[in-house]
Design a protein around this motif. Structure first.
Motif, mmCIF file in Angstrom:
data_model
loop_
_atom_site.group_PDB
_atom_site.id
_atom_site.type_symbol
_atom_site.label_atom_id
_atom_site.label_comp_id
_atom_site.label_asym_id
_atom_site.label_seq_id
_atom_site.Cartn_x
_atom_site.Cartn_y
_atom_site.Cartn_z
ATOM 1 N N ALA A 72 0.830 -1.209 0.000
ATOM 2 C CA ALA A 72 0.000 0.000 0.000
ATOM 3 C C ALA A 72 0.866 1.261 0.000
ATOM 4 N N GLU A 73 1.941 1.250 0.760
ATOM 5 C CA GLU A 73 2.860 2.397 0.775
ATOM 6 C C GLU A 73 3.482 2.595 -0.605
ATOM 7 N N ALA B 71 2.219 1.620 -3.487
ATOM 8 C CA ALA B 71 1.150 2.056 -4.394
ATOM 9 C C ALA B 71 0.839 3.537 -4.228
ATOM 10 N N GLY B 72 0.901 4.020 -3.003
ATOM 11 C CA GLY B 72 0.618 5.428 -2.749
ATOM 12 C C GLY B 72 1.695 6.367 -3.254
ATOM 13 N N ALA B 73 2.899 5.848 -3.463
ATOM 14 C CA ALA B 73 4.038 6.682 -3.853
ATOM 15 C C ALA B 73 4.267 6.749 -5.350
ATOM 16 N N THR C 37 -7.218 1.544 -2.436
ATOM 17 C CA THR C 37 -7.356 2.982 -2.187
ATOM 18 C C THR C 37 -6.156 3.742 -2.739
ATOM 19 N N ALA C 38 -4.964 3.226 -2.495
ATOM 20 C CA ALA C 38 -3.740 3.889 -2.955
ATOM 21 C C ALA C 38 -3.600 3.861 -4.475
ATOM 22 N N ARG D 217 -6.241 3.788 -6.718
ATOM 23 C CA ARG D 217 -7.408 4.319 -7.437
ATOM 24 C C ARG D 217 -6.980 5.356 -8.469
ATOM 25 N N LYS E 140 -4.850 4.917 -10.834
ATOM 26 C CA LYS E 140 -3.473 4.697 -11.280
ATOM 27 C C LYS E 140 -3.392 3.413 -12.104
#
Length: 118
Positions: free
Chosen positions: A57-58, A60-62, A87-88, A90, A92
């Protein structure tokens, strides 16, 4: 993202293929974030000042684009098909390079569409 900026890319899974892909992206100037379930595989990237995420998740968020190079479908679903990663990611791009059957590929595809992942 401006048109003249390379996308930020995450590589999930640092076996032979994932490591080679991460190395190629880094060599071409991409902003790369890596993750592997065995942290020792990330050490050489950390020493080279590549971003190492502690969770999928980290990672994916970056990034703008997440590339999966995991062992199999079960590892992919366990690592990626979670609410935090969804969520991260979405809006992308998710690129799936793990070997799967057509049915398994459709499963991850349905998950991505349902969660708004490209």
């Amino acid at each position: 993202m401006p048109l003249n900026t390379a996308p930020r890319v995450g590589v999930i899974g640092l076996g032979n293929m994932g490591s080679a892909l991460a190395d190629a992206l880094i060599a071409r100037g991409f902003d790369v974030t890596v993750w592997n379930r065995t942290p020792a595989r990330t050490e050489r990237f950390a020493k080279a000042s590549v971003k190492v995420a502690h969770t999928v998740a980290e990672a994916a968020g970056a990034v703008d684009c997440l590339v999966m190079c995991l062992l199999d479908h079960a590892a992919t679903m366990a690592s990626v098909a979670t609410d935090g990663v969804a969520t991260a990611l979405r809006g992308k791009a998710l690129i799936q390079l793990t070997t799967m059957t057509p049915v398994q590929s459709m499963e991850i595809g349905r998950w991505a569409v349902e969660k708004g992942v490209q």
